[in-house]
Design a protein around this motif. Structure first.
Motif, PDB file in Angstrom:
ATOM      1  N   PHE A 144      28.028  -8.410 -32.098  1.00 33.34           N
ATOM      2  CA  PHE A 144      27.691  -7.442 -33.144  1.00 33.34           C
ATOM      3  C   PHE A 144      28.943  -7.154 -33.980  1.00 33.34           C
ATOM      4  N   ASP A 150      29.623  -4.375 -36.629  1.00 35.88           N
ATOM      5  CA  ASP A 150      29.037  -3.246 -37.360  1.00 35.88           C
ATOM      6  C   ASP A 150      29.532  -3.098 -38.800  1.00 35.88           C
ATOM      7  N   GLU A 151      30.850  -3.162 -38.970  1.00 37.95           N
ATOM      8  CA  GLU A 151      31.400  -2.918 -40.311  1.00 37.95           C
ATOM      9  C   GLU A 151      30.920  -3.969 -41.318  1.00 37.95           C
ATOM     10  N   ARG A 159      27.221  -3.496 -42.165  1.00 39.03           N
ATOM     11  CA  ARG A 159      26.984  -2.404 -43.123  1.00 39.03           C
ATOM     12  C   ARG A 159      27.443  -2.812 -44.520  1.00 39.03           C
ATOM     13  N   GLN A 215      26.785  -0.109 -30.882  1.00 39.46           N
ATOM     14  CA  GLN A 215      27.523   0.983 -31.528  1.00 39.46           C
ATOM     15  C   GLN A 215      27.450   0.728 -33.018  1.00 39.46           C
ATOM     16  N   THR A 216      26.805   1.610 -33.760  1.00 37.73           N
ATOM     17  CA  THR A 216      26.693   1.357 -35.200  1.00 37.73           C
ATOM     18  C   THR A 216      26.619   2.651 -35.997  1.00 37.73           C
ATOM     19  N   TYR A 242      17.203  -0.509 -37.846  1.00 31.44           N
ATOM     20  CA  TYR A 242      18.164   0.456 -38.409  1.00 31.44           C
ATOM     21  C   TYR A 242      18.084   0.415 -39.929  1.00 31.44           C
TER      22      TYR A 242
END
Ligand SMILES: C[S@@+](CC[C@H](N)C(=O)[O-])C[C@H]1O[C@@H](n2cnc3c(N)ncnc32)[C@H](O)[C@@H]1O
Ligand SMILES: [Zn+2]
Length: 261
Positions: A152, A154-155, A158, A197-198, A258
């Motif tokens: 994963f 996250d940054e 996004r 974790q996001t 999400y």
């Protein structure tokens, strides 16, 4: 709208005959299978980044037998908008189904061999070789990002999503492959369903649970090779598994949706 960016300077890439070029003159040739290699040699340490060839073969054989087709359809039913990016797409088993639904579909993976297989088999999607931590895609350009069974980031996720973009990801559920685990261990444990974790907002958590009938020893072993148990199981337990001719097991997935905005 072009969404790919130059891995060297970050400006937009545009198609020009059999290549993609940026305004600074960096140029990337399309491979004969139609994919683009956007992974710079400075972005990876190994000569063959990604999963080992035997694991790839096992996954390919297992997936092509159709056992996870219900998951593929379940995720495809939840795609939003036009532009879909399948992160760490492997050989494109899921990606190709997204393109069949009419989305403008892209898939990338760090393993060139996987991307080559994907591009060879699926002419509807656009595939490229790239790493997860620097995805060569414009910021705010993706409607739905799909992420199945992979690391994963996250940054980056996004960054590439549009303001109202969606991320779909899948976790193994608490009783995923329960009967396979029973064949291996005396006291199997239930999986912990730990979400990533996001900073994205969770909008739904859905479960997809069904039974699969593994019809051959080869299918059982291919599935086993795809699991983390394959490298932490005793030779005795592996032997027990090899003795099975067929196996009915539960598969249990948690599909998380999400939203960015
Ligand atoms: C378990 S496979 C899943 C493949 C595909 N999503 C599927 O479900 O069939 C994980 C994939 O992640 C890819 N991968 C691992 N690390 C990566 C990274 N840093 N960047 C891009 N891909 C990566 C591997 O090459 C592999 O194809
Ligand atoms: Zn450039």
């Amino acid at each position: 709208m072009p969404i790919l960016t130059c891995p060297v300077c970050g400006s937009t890439l545009t198609a020009k005959e059999r290549a993609f070029v940026c305004e600074s003159g960096h140029s990337f040739d399309l491979a004969k299978e139609g994919y683009l290699n956007l992974l710079l040699s400075t972005q990876h340490r190994s000569r063959h980044p990604g999963d080992a060839p035997e694991l790839c073969r096992a996954r390919r054989a297992f997936l092509s037998a159709g056992y996870y087709a219900p998951l593929r359809e379940f995720v495809a039913d939840r795609l939003q908008g036009d532009v879909v990016l399948d992160a760490c797409c492997g050989e494109g088993y899921y990606t190709s189904a997204f393109a069949m639904r009419g989305h403008d579909t892209y898939g990338f993976d760090i393993a060139k061999d996987m991307v080559r297989l994907a591009a060879k088999a699926d002419k509807r999607s656009f595939y490229f070789v790239a790493g997860l931590h620097r995805i060569p895609v414009e910021s705010g350009s993706v409607d739905t990002l799909t992420h199945l069974f992979a690391p994963f980031a996250d940054e980056e996720f996004r960054r590439v999503l549009k303001d109202d973009g969606t991320l779909l990801t899948v976790l193994p559920g608490e009783v995923h492959l329960w009967q396979l685990k029973q064949a291996l261990y005396e006291t199997p444990y239930r999986n912990r369903e730990t979400p990533p974790q996001t900073g994205l907002t969770l909008v739904s958590k859905e479960r997809l649970r069904f039974e699969i009938d593994l019809r051959t020893r080869e299918d059982i072993l291919n599935l086993f090779r795809m699991t983390p148990y394959s490298y932490k199981t005793s030779p005795d337990a592996k032997q027990r598994l090899c003795a099975l001719e067929s196996l009915r097991t539960t598969v249990d997935f948690v599909v998380l949706t999400y939203r960015k905005g």
